[in-house]
Design an enzyme around this catalytic site. Structure first.
Site, short mmCIF file in Angstrom:
data_model
loop_
_atom_site.label_atom_id
_atom_site.label_comp_id
_atom_site.label_asym_id
_atom_site.label_seq_id
_atom_site.Cartn_x
_atom_site.Cartn_y
_atom_site.Cartn_z
N ARG A 116 0.74 -1.24 0.03
CA ARG A 116 0.14 -0.03 0.07
C ARG A 116 0.88 1.27 -0.04
O ARG A 116 0.52 2.27 0.67
CB ARG A 116 -1.07 -0.12 1.26
CG ARG A 116 -1.77 -1.24 1.34
CD ARG A 116 -2.84 -1.21 -0.11
NE ARG A 116 -3.90 -2.25 0.06
CZ ARG A 116 -3.39 -3.38 -0.62
NH1 ARG A 116 -2.38 -3.62 -1.40
NH2 ARG A 116 -4.29 -4.38 -0.39
N SER B 168 -11.41 -1.22 2.58
CA SER B 168 -10.65 -1.89 3.72
C SER B 168 -10.08 -0.49 4.53
O SER B 168 -9.34 0.35 4.02
CB SER B 168 -9.54 -2.59 3.35
OG SER B 168 -9.99 -3.92 2.86
N GLU C 248 -6.01 3.16 6.24
CA GLU C 248 -5.52 2.94 4.85
C GLU C 248 -5.95 4.11 3.93
O GLU C 248 -5.26 4.84 3.24
CB GLU C 248 -6.38 1.77 4.19
CG GLU C 248 -5.70 1.21 2.91
CD GLU C 248 -5.99 0.13 2.32
OE1 GLU C 248 -6.55 -0.17 1.22
OE2 GLU C 248 -5.75 -0.97 2.94
#
Length: 323
Positions: free
Chosen positions: A197, A247, A318
């Site tokens: 990520r 998420s 995130e």
């Protein structure tokens, strides 16, 4: 924030649509976000660079938004303008469409040709659209992305991934605008410094203009079957029928599954106002109707606190938070 009328006219005449006091809730998947003083919609890649350059040279604070899939924005009025990549959605394939393109090699820019397995997409193209469009041409590699919301630019920025696939696996090169140096450059896969990520784009003032994906030819039915299989998994496990930012937490380590952990803690369904941990997948926070920024943050902080107490593990959010 007041912007000089001449500057606005200049941007409009150079290919940029403008909206004043535009609510960001209309442009984020969470359906949360207050008004920005001005929202700019460049109509072409050239006008996108011109807008970025002009906004920065005039000392105006700004953010860039793609599909708004991975952003949580405060409810109050924002003190920065927002530049959207909505219209930057050109997608082309095959040699005749992208026979010449600039790639960085040995610190020099060169023109090269491409094989049919390479796909060019501008930053504003919907990622799922790319995946499904390529599947129809028998190009494999993007199957994992067929249900990921958001744009190509945003996906590369955060190295989006799912089901054992990540952008780092299929990105060949990225065309970026270097805001600090006021230049357009091409970054190779290696130069993007991809990790979980993460990409170098998060560290520097580099704005994605376009991407070239390196895919491979496979049987069309095999690709379709894979996309259908992953789509069924998503639908059965994820709350796709409610607004969310996907998420909500990054995996803190390889063997730590956040959704499973939150579920074991009995937090499925925990809510503050209309912000709720999904009853379908505990790794998602959903907007049941009129959730506020503070309600979502409240749920996030409660989960982080409990996980820290029970597992001595720090969770990291995130999505980008625009506060």
């Amino acid at each position: 924030m007041i912007i000089d009328e001449n500057l606005l006219e200049n941007l409009y005449c150079n290919g940029c649509d403008i909206r004043k006091d535009e609510p960001l809730k209309n442009h984020t998947n969470f359906r949360i976000g207050g008004p920005t003083p001005y929202m700019f919609f460049p109509r072409t890649k050239k006008s996108f660079v011109y807008t970025l350059r002009t906004i920065r040279k005039n000392g105006i604070d700004y953010r860039v938004i793609g599909g708004g899939a991975n952003i949580l924005v405060k409810d109050e009025a924002l003190d920065f303008v927002v530049i959207s990549t909505k219209y930057l959605s050109n997608l082309s394939l095959r040699n005749e469409d992208i026979t010449k393109y600039l790639l960085m090699e040995n610190s020099e820019l060169i023109n090269i040709g491409f094989k049919d397995e390479d796909v060019y997409a501008e930053t504003g193209v919907n990622l799922s659209r790319v995946a499904n469009w390529c599947s129809e041409d028998g190009l494999s590699g993007l199957e994992f992305a067929s249900g990921i919301p958001g744009t190509v630019g945003g996906a590369v920025f955060m190295n989006a991934g799912a089901y054992e696939g990540e952008m780092k696996d299929i990105v060949k090169s990225v065309e970026v605008y270097d805001v600090y140096n006021d230049s357009v450059e091409i970054l190779s896969n290696e130069a993007l410094n991809f990790s979980y990520r993460h990409s170098i784009l998060q560290e520097k003032e580099l704005i994605v203009l376009s991407v070239i994906f390196k895919l491979e030819k496979k049987d069309i039915n095999e690709i379709f079957n894979k996309i259908e299989e992953l789509s069924q998994k998503r639908w059965s496990k994820q709350p796709l029928d409610l607004p969310s930012a996907g998420s909500i937490f990054k995996r803190p380590r390889q063997d730590f599954y956040v959704g499973t952990t939150i579920d074991k803690l009995g937090l499925k369904g925990f809510s503050l106002g209309d912000a709720m941990i999904s009853k379908k997948h505990a790794g998602f926070i959903v907007n049941k109707g009129n959730a506020t920024f503070k309600e979502v943050l409240g749920v996030i902080n409660e989960v982080k606190k409990i996980v820290k107490e029970k597992y001595d593990t720090e969770l990291t959010v995130e999505p980008e938070i625009w506060d």
